[in-house]
Design a protein around this motif. Structure first.
Motif, mmCIF file in Angstrom:
data_model
loop_
_atom_site.group_PDB
_atom_site.id
_atom_site.type_symbol
_atom_site.label_atom_id
_atom_site.label_comp_id
_atom_site.label_asym_id
_atom_site.label_seq_id
_atom_site.Cartn_x
_atom_site.Cartn_y
_atom_site.Cartn_z
ATOM 1 N N GLU A 57 -21.755 -20.539 33.893
ATOM 2 C CA GLU A 57 -22.720 -19.976 32.961
ATOM 3 C C GLU A 57 -22.166 -20.100 31.537
ATOM 4 O O GLU A 57 -20.979 -19.821 31.308
ATOM 5 N N PRO A 58 -22.987 -20.474 30.556
ATOM 6 C CA PRO A 58 -22.510 -20.632 29.175
ATOM 7 C C PRO A 58 -21.927 -19.348 28.582
ATOM 8 O O PRO A 58 -20.932 -19.404 27.860
ATOM 9 N N GLU A 63 -17.169 -16.173 26.760
ATOM 10 C CA GLU A 63 -16.287 -15.016 26.889
ATOM 11 C C GLU A 63 -14.868 -15.441 27.258
ATOM 12 O O GLU A 63 -13.890 -14.882 26.749
ATOM 13 N N GLU A 64 -14.745 -16.450 28.125
ATOM 14 C CA GLU A 64 -13.427 -16.954 28.505
ATOM 15 C C GLU A 64 -12.747 -17.632 27.315
ATOM 16 O O GLU A 64 -11.532 -17.519 27.125
ATOM 17 N N ASN A 68 -9.228 -16.661 25.605
ATOM 18 C CA ASN A 68 -8.126 -17.604 25.418
ATOM 19 C C ASN A 68 -7.594 -17.599 23.993
ATOM 20 O O ASN A 68 -6.429 -17.915 23.770
ATOM 21 N N ILE A 69 -8.438 -17.268 23.027
ATOM 22 C CA ILE A 69 -8.024 -17.287 21.621
ATOM 23 C C ILE A 69 -7.314 -15.997 21.208
ATOM 24 O O ILE A 69 -6.542 -15.986 20.257
ATOM 25 N N LYS A 70 -7.537 -14.898 21.931
ATOM 26 C CA LYS A 70 -6.974 -13.608 21.532
ATOM 27 C C LYS A 70 -5.445 -13.655 21.453
ATOM 28 O O LYS A 70 -4.791 -14.048 22.414
ATOM 29 N N GLU A 123 -16.207 -26.196 19.486
ATOM 30 C CA GLU A 123 -15.028 -25.334 19.353
ATOM 31 C C GLU A 123 -14.918 -24.366 20.533
ATOM 32 O O GLU A 123 -13.810 -24.098 21.006
ATOM 33 N N VAL A 124 -16.035 -23.864 21.033
ATOM 34 C CA VAL A 124 -15.997 -22.954 22.179
ATOM 35 C C VAL A 124 -15.505 -23.702 23.422
ATOM 36 O O VAL A 124 -14.669 -23.196 24.177
ATOM 37 N N LEU A 125 -16.004 -24.904 23.631
ATOM 38 C CA LEU A 125 -15.551 -25.690 24.787
ATOM 39 C C LEU A 125 -14.068 -26.056 24.663
ATOM 40 O O LEU A 125 -13.341 -26.050 25.649
#
Length: 156
Positions: A57-58, A63-64, A68-70, A123-125
């Motif tokens: 799901e997009p 959210e993932e 990962n960026i946190k 960027e999200v991908l």
């Protein structure tokens, strides 16, 4: 010690997914009070992510990617005996989320020449795959904290 802002108490989830993280991200994406424009950019980016990656799901991918960026540790300047030291310190959850959103938006806004929803989807991908500009910023923050761990005893 941080103040409780109005956004923390009155924040509503986004209209489609009822996700608090997505609602916060849309508010940060918004410029000049144009929330519907920010929502359109965000949902177009999610649609683009759905086209490129059909196995998840997009909204879950988004959210993932933010997860990962946190950053979990950062350096803060601390003045001790006339000298300033870069002291590694733990980052609390709300600051982790705000830094992740800020870095993601900065990475997207720095890219030029393409529509915003395509840059955001890229960027999200990339963050979902643990690469990209925002993820690199997190890695550099962790690397700097690791390099300055000799000054960790000043974090009191």
């Amino acid at each position: 010690m941080g103040r409780i802002t109005a956004s923390r108490t009155s924040l509503k989830g986004d209209p489609k997914h009822n996700s608090m993280l997505a609602g916060k991200f849309i508010n940060c994406l918004m410029l000049d009070g144009k929330k519907t424009t920010a929502q359109k950019v965000f949902y177009d980016a999610l649609a683009e992510i759905g086209k490129r990656n059909s196995d998840s799901e997009p909204i879950q991918i988004f959210e993932e990617a933010v997860e990962n960026i946190k950053p979990y540790i950062e350096v803060r300047s601390k003045r001790v005996g006339g000298a300033s030291y870069q002291v590694p310190m733990q980052v609390n959850r709300t600051r982790q989320q705000s830094l992740a959103i800020r870095w993601l938006l900065a990475a997207v806004r720095d890219k030029k020449g393409r529509p915003m929803h395509l840059k955001l989807a890229d960027e999200v991908l990339a963050a979902y795959k643990k690469e990209g500009v925002a993820y690199t910023k997190r890695e550099n923050t962790h690397r700097m904290a690791d390099a300055n761990k000799a000054f960790a005893h000043f974090a009191w």
